[in-house]
Design an enzyme around this catalytic site. Structure first.
Site, PDB file in Angstrom:
ATOM      1  N   ASP A 310       0.847  -1.189   0.000  1.00 30.63           N
ATOM      2  CA  ASP A 310       0.000   0.000   0.000  1.00 30.63           C
ATOM      3  C   ASP A 310       0.885   1.242   0.000  1.00 30.63           C
ATOM      4  O   ASP A 310       2.075   1.175   0.338  1.00 30.63           O
ATOM      5  CB  ASP A 310      -0.898  -0.035   1.239  1.00 30.63           C
ATOM      6  CG  ASP A 310      -1.722   1.222   1.383  1.00 30.63           C
ATOM      7  OD1 ASP A 310      -2.380   1.610   0.409  1.00 30.63           O
ATOM      8  OD2 ASP A 310      -1.701   1.820   2.478  1.00 30.63           O
ATOM      9  N   ASP A 503      -1.795  -0.698   6.012  1.00 32.53           N
ATOM     10  CA  ASP A 503      -2.020  -0.184   7.369  1.00 32.53           C
ATOM     11  C   ASP A 503      -3.447   0.262   7.626  1.00 32.53           C
ATOM     12  O   ASP A 503      -3.831   0.457   8.771  1.00 32.53           O
ATOM     13  CB  ASP A 503      -1.072   0.995   7.648  1.00 32.53           C
ATOM     14  CG  ASP A 503      -1.524   2.264   6.929  1.00 32.53           C
ATOM     15  OD1 ASP A 503      -1.882   2.168   5.737  1.00 32.53           O
ATOM     16  OD2 ASP A 503      -1.525   3.331   7.557  1.00 32.53           O
TER      17      ASP A 503
END
Length: 628
Positions: A310, A503
């Site tokens: 990400d 996250d």
């Protein structure tokens, strides 16, 4: 075999095996051989019954493991009266399963309440009054009041003139988003501005956040469990064992020979050594701030070929920082930052906190602002050292000075304009910056076996390209929804094992779907930490490299233990087939083999990531209280 080390059944079986062996030895030493044999049998029986039940369950699912050899040796030893040998095997087996369950269950937690960010109740406006209601009581069309700092409990549309929402946990966008009346709001977004009214367009169970929960659960159910490392050799080893035992019995007519072969063949080294390696690897990784939730993720981590990562909060810091200070007046950059940071001390906006933090990092001593007036989402006005100062968006400052002209800004950047005493003086260029050492990290990962690195983000392509320029990524996948991230993981898995690092809440389903999901645990969302197989306890992506090096080193040591254990066991089986070992001697020989392979397994505690392939890991700061 799965389960936690605190599994009462495994603890009980181990205790029974220890008590049976020790009690029998005590009776045998005092001349009560018949009673000793009975005690040994009682110590073996529960372990054997539990083992047979487990074997039947495994066979029902098509799994054939080395546990069958242990069951055959215990049963055969009891049938021919070699109860001491059976008791030794029972102890080794129950101890091995206990260790294996400990390795599997270490740091593994069941996913707690994924909706922990969402309030249990909401404030609903009805008949001119405010009332607290449960989420289940919210109906379509209900008008809800979302106060500053609260999370939208359901999907809806803005009924107030405007709303300022932080959707970073859902979309990965770092900066708050300003929404006007009639615009859609996703559940799970945090109100970063003044209170606003939200018209519910979906019930709680049908909202975006609840959908993410279902994605996590579905992905976890769909992910096939890995077979135990030792069990991959089960069929071949089982065939060799049965053939040797049968040949010894057929050639000599002595069933004791067959029992001796089975006892020596009991795969205690395999049952014990692999879990010991895994526990050692887990402990070693934890010293570097990498929490691996069990033996299966550790082994999977060693086999990863593709990394999907990400952007926001993973490759980048996840919060805006000052990229540059541009002056359009006689004030220099330090003075502009001083005035801006002094005034921003009065605001709790993420951008304001970043400006103040940067000023403090540069050693500036800030003044106390006075007569501060904040317009949420627009900017702040007040006095600093007797000067009228305004800091905020370009339109906000332009409305004050009437002359501000915005400069062209880079993709993903935010301009924070400033005026002093009615005049434009400059602006701050804010952006979510790449984490330090990211390029070196990706290089080190490639040197340690990664063949492909892919960026997956919900952000715009222009922003992703600007942030990752020069990193040498193999692919950029942008504007992704949580569902599309899951599909990307599934597509990449066709070429080999995949690791996903993220996250946010929006990353949780993809983390659950990957062979190994890695979450940024320090500041990441609870949902991603719960869905992941690995959590980086320190907010430093560079921890991923030592974690992978340790996983690969532990797997190599485990394979060495397997080869040594199987080799020594086969040699002992041949000796037993020719009558050189009795069942009891065979059990004792297994103890010697156990010690050898366990000592080899403990080498995993000494794996040094700083001396393997890349030197980057050796330069990492370690977790507090955890020396290298």
């Amino acid at each position: 075999m799965t389960g936690l080390a605190q599994d009462p059944l495994k603890v009980t079986l181990l205790a029974v095996a220890v008590a049976g062996l020790a009690g029998g030895l005590g009776l045998w030493a005092t001349g009560h051989a018949d009673l000793a044999a009975w005690v040994w049998t009682m110590g073996v029986a529960p372990v054997l019954v539990a083992l047979c039940i487990e074997i039947l369950r495994s066979l029902a699912t098509g799994d054939v493991g080395l546990d069958i050899v242990a069951a055959l040796s215990m049963a055969a030893a009891l049938l021919v009266g070699e109860t001491l040998a059976a008791a030794v095997v029972a102890l080794m087996y129950s101890g091995g399963t206990f260790l294996e369950s400990f390795a599997e269950g270490r740091a593994r937690r069941e996913m707690r309440d994924l909706l922990s960010r969402v309030p249990r109740s909401a404030t609903r406006q009805r008949a001119g009054k405010l009332e607290e209601v449960s989420l289940d009581a919210i109906d379509l069309g209900d008008l809800l009041l979302i106060r500053q700092g609260e999370v939208a409990p359901v999907d809806g549309i803005v009924e107030s003139p405007q709303a300022l929402l932080d959707q970073s946990a859902l979309t990965g966008e770092t900066l708050p988003l300003r929404l006007s009346r009639g615009m859609a709001v996703m559940s799970g977004a945090t109100n970063a501005g003044e209170a606003f009214e939200l018209r519910a367009t979906a019930r709680a169970a049908d909202s975006t956040y609840a959908g993410i929960v279902r994605l996590v659960e579905a992905a976890q159910r769909a992910k096939a469990p890995m077979a135990r490392l030792a069990d991959r050799y089960a069929l071949a080893f089982l065939g060799i064992t049965v053939a040797l035992a049968g040949a010894a019995w057929w050639a000599t007519g002595d069933p004791i020979r067959a029992v001796a072969v089975l006892v020596v063949a009991t795969p205690c080294p395999l049952i014990l050594a692999v879990p010991v390696v895994l526990v050692a690897g887990l402990s070693r990784a934890a010293r570097f701030g990498v929490l691996i939730k069990g033996g299966k993720p550790l082994e999977a981590m060693a086999r990863i070929r593709t990394l999907i990562v990400d952007k926001t909060g993973t490759l980048t810091e996840g919060q805006p920082q000052i990229r540059s200070v541009v002056t359009t007046s006689a004030l220099d950059a330090e003075q502009i930052l001083y005035f801006a940071a002094s005034l921003e001390q009065a605001s709790q906006h993420p951008v304001a906190r970043a400006v103040v933090a940067d000023a403090h990092a540069r050693g500036q001593t800030l003044s106390l602002p006075r007569q501060v007036v904040e317009t949420p989402g627009d900017g702040v006005a007040g006095q600093v050292d007797g000067h009228e100062v305004r800091v905020g968006g370009t339109a906000y400052v332009a409305a004050y000075t009437g002359s501000y002209v915005a400069e062209v800004q880079a993709p993903g950047a935010l301009l924070v304009a400033m005026a002093v005493d009615g005049k434009d003086v400059g602006y701050l260029v804010m952006a979510d910056m790449l984490r330090p050492g990211t390029a070196e990290l990706l290089k080190g990962l490639r040197e340690n076996g990664l063949a492909r690195i892919v960026l997956a983000t919900g952000d715009r392509r222009a922003v992703a390209e600007a942030v990752t320029e020069g990193l040498g990524l193999d692919a950029l996948q942008t504007d992704l929804t949580p569902e599309q991230k899951v599909q990307l993981v599934l597509d990449e898995r066709r070429a080999g094992p995949v690791m996903m690092v993220g996250d946010g809440v929006n990353d949780a389903p993809a983390l659950a779907a990957a062979d190994v999901g890695v979450a940024m645990g320090a500041r990441g969302a609870a949902a991603s930490a719960e869905a992941a197989d690995v959590v980086l306890l320190v907010d430093d992506l560079r921890r991923l490299l030592p974690g992978m090096i340790i996983a690969r080193g532990a797997r190599k040591i485990a394979l060495e233990s397997l080869v040594v254990g199987i080799g020594l066991s086969i040699a002992g089986m041949i000796a037993a087939a020719f009558g050189y070992l009795t069942p009891v001697q065979g059990a004792l020989l297994q103890e010697v083999i156990d010690v050898a392979v366990i000592l080899n397994a403990l080498r995993a505690l000494r794996i040094d990531p700083g001396q393997i392939q890349s030197g980057t890991a050796g330069e990492l700061p370690h977790a507090a209280g955890q020396p290298a």
